[in-house]
Design an enzyme around this catalytic site. Structure first.
Site, mmCIF file in Angstrom:
data_model
loop_
_atom_site.group_PDB
_atom_site.id
_atom_site.type_symbol
_atom_site.label_atom_id
_atom_site.label_comp_id
_atom_site.label_asym_id
_atom_site.label_seq_id
_atom_site.Cartn_x
_atom_site.Cartn_y
_atom_site.Cartn_z
ATOM 1 N N GLY A 238 0.669 -1.212 0.125
ATOM 2 C CA GLY A 238 0.005 0.117 0.076
ATOM 3 C C GLY A 238 0.740 1.264 -0.003
ATOM 4 N N GLY A 241 1.983 5.405 4.627
ATOM 5 C CA GLY A 241 1.004 6.274 5.573
ATOM 6 C C GLY A 241 -0.198 5.515 5.722
ATOM 7 N N LYS A 244 0.441 -0.043 7.299
ATOM 8 C CA LYS A 244 0.780 -1.334 7.337
ATOM 9 C C LYS A 244 1.919 -1.815 8.372
ATOM 10 C CE LYS A 244 3.407 -0.165 3.382
ATOM 11 N NZ LYS A 244 2.890 1.304 3.282
ATOM 12 N N THR A 245 2.629 -0.862 8.894
ATOM 13 C CA THR A 245 3.576 -1.032 9.858
ATOM 14 C C THR A 245 2.802 -1.024 11.536
ATOM 15 O OG1 THR A 245 5.354 -0.110 9.111
ATOM 16 C CG2 THR A 245 5.389 -0.608 11.538
ATOM 17 N N GLU A 462 -8.087 33.067 -7.890
ATOM 18 C CA GLU A 462 -8.843 32.196 -7.072
ATOM 19 C C GLU A 462 -10.173 32.036 -7.366
ATOM 20 O OE1 GLU A 462 -7.024 29.708 -6.045
ATOM 21 O OE2 GLU A 462 -5.126 30.485 -6.334
#
Length: 535
Positions: A238, A241, A244-245, A462
């Site tokens: 994946g 961030g 996964k860990t 903008e």
């Protein structure tokens, strides 16, 4: 749980403590030898020949010993003489270690045989019952002993001590002598990971997959009794961030079995053959702790496709490490009680032999969460934060499209810091809005000097985006327009709320391009020219 699995129940080993007992014994022996020598030599008081004759004449001497190789006479007093004030005061004040059994005094002589002759003459003048005689002995010379044998022994002890220090993991040379040892960090029953599946949100499908891995380890008979085999490994794939860990940490917290964790770069070393040796040592430790889990983070550091980018005739250390990992995962003599979990955000560079079934049987895809997943992630990260009543996780999830779990955690942390900076009692919705702006656009440049003409150009630019997005049917809804400078080069930005969809039609793509070009068109209509901000 079956009887076979109970027999494999993990029994934690006591922690390895430093071996101080050996050094305590060595120090105690050295201190004992030193004290013994001090008691024998340091307790004696030096006297003259005349003083010795007075002691002998007074009948206070109990024993005379001649140390012939040292030309010294050791004199021991009678117990009755020790009670006399002159001896008692002198011995206790002049000697640190007082030995009542003697010897008490020392007489340095020119020649021991001459002293023996003179002492024999003194004895002949005394009655037979008062004669005490003398004895002759030799004393080991510490300086000669040290010069012959002591120096070699001390040198050997010194080198042995240095080798032990260098071979230890905390020693300065530990990297040299333990270079082939695994650097994996072990989490077991004593230092258990406290993260569980309750701390993981927005990854329901991935959680179900890894929960099965936990079940494999806790109750293998449930799956093996039907003829199935326990998977060898699972690969978490994946973007950065996405968690996964964190998911691997939750597996460690839920499994209740030993958990080895390390990074793919821990196998890489400047010495040839070290990576393969560390792989073998890692699996050797894991088999001793089986059933257990090995987690390798960023496995692409050693799992790249072989044969690419290698010079002819060169030896690629990474390939040797990968070959060793392939054999350990699925080769002869593999242990089914060891499950390998790996994580990477670059599955395209991994070797095909590593990805095949039998090694990584499961590839679990972990994508960025949708709006429902982001809401669940916000709820997890909002628990430790003191928030006001107007904070709505659902609104926050809607305003953060495309955010990964790490970015959502960063938003919550930034909001808490902003509220603390403003001396608020709780974090409100405005703080979260400012935190989202900070994460999307970067740090607000309050000191950036912008001329009124540039501000006018940015405002119309903008506004062109906003007007185009307002009238276009398929454009994403507009959330916010800002002309506050942020980040490195952004003088303003327009924030939209994209829809959660995967298929786009031609009309939607055209409307999005028109909305993107709205700022450029506004500058051309109002000012008749285009600035570099529209390029």
């Amino acid at each position: 749980m079956s009887e076979n699995n109970k027999s494999k129940k993990f029994v934690p080993k006591p922690p390895q403590k430093p071996n101080f007992q050996l050094w305590l014994i060595v120090v105690a022996v050295m201190v004992l030898i030193g004290l013994t020598w001090i008691n024998q030599r340091g307790a004696m008081v030096d006297i003259t020949q005349k003083r010795f004759e007075d002691m002998y004449t007074a009948g206070d001497v109990a024993k005379v010993m001649i140390v012939k190789n040292m030309d010294r006479v050791d004199i021991t007093l009678k117990p009755a003489a020790l009670s006399k004030e002159k001896y008692k005061t002198e011995l206790e004040s002049n000697s640190t270690f007082f030995n009542p059994n003697g010897p008490h005094y020392s007489l340095q002589v020119v020649s021991w045989d001459k002293f023996a002759t003179d002492f024999g003459a003194m004895e002949e003048q005394r009655p037979d019952e008062e004669r005490i005689g003398y004895s002759v002995t030799t004393e080991e010379n510490w300086s000669s002993w040290f010069g012959s044998f002591g120096f070699l022994i001390l040198l050997f002890v010194f080198f042995w001590f240095m080798m032990r220090r260098m071979a230890g993991p905390s020693g300065p040379g530990g990297q040299i002598f333990n270079v082939g040892k695994s650097k994996a960090q072990l989490f077991d029953a004593e230092n258990k990971v406290k993260i569980t599946f309750d701390n993981v949100a927005g990854l329901d499908e991935a959680k179900e997959e890894v929960q099965e891995i936990v079940e494999f380890l806790k109750n293998p008979s449930k799956f093996t009794k039907l003829g199935g085999k326990i998977p060898k490994g699972a690969l978490l794939v994946g973007p950065p961030g996405t968690g996964k860990t964190l998911l691997a940490k939750a597996v460690a917290g839920e499994a209740g079995v030993p958990f080895f964790t390390l990074s793919g770069s821990d196998f890489v070393e400047m010495f040839v053959g070290v990576g393969a040796a560390r792989v073998r040592d890692l699996f050797k430790q894991a088999k001793e702790k089986a059933p257990c889990i090995i987690f390798i983070d960023e496995i692409d550091a050693i799992g790249r496709s072989r044969g690419k980018g290698q010079m002819p005739g060169s030896n690629d250390e990474r390939e040797n490490t990968l070959n060793s990992l392939l054999v350990e995962m699925d080769g002869f003599g593999t242990d089914t009680g060891v499950i390998v979990v790996a994580a990477t955000n670059r599955p395209d560079v991994l070797d095909s032999a590593l990805l095949r079934p039998g090694r990584f049987d499961r590839q679990i895809s972990i994508d960025k969460p949708d709006i429902v997943g982001r809401e669940a992630i916000f709820k997890v990260h909002l628990k430790p934060i003191k928030t006001s009543d107007d904070v709505d996780p659902k609104k926050l999830a809607a305003q953060t499209p495309g955010f990964a779990g790490a970015e959502i955690a960063n938003v919550c942390n930034e909001a808490a810091l902003i509220a603390a900076r403003r001396n608020k009692a709780a974090v409100d919705m405005q703080d979260f809005q400012d935190a989202v702006d900070r994460v999307i656009g970067g740090l607000e440049k309050k000191n950036k000097i912008i001329s009124p003409e540039e501000k006018k150009i940015v405002a119309y630019h903008e506004a062109g985006h906003a007007v185009a997005g307002w009238f276009l049917e398929h454009a994403d809804p507009l959330v916010k327009v800002s002309i506050v400078p942020r980040g490195v080069a952004a003088l303003g930005y327009a924030q939209y709320l994209p829809k959660e969809q995967f298929l786009y039609q031609t009309e939607q793509l055209i409307d999005e391009m028109c909305m993107t070009l709205g700022g450029r068109a506004a500058e051309e209509i109002i000012f008749g020219k285009i600035s570099t901000g529209a390029l």
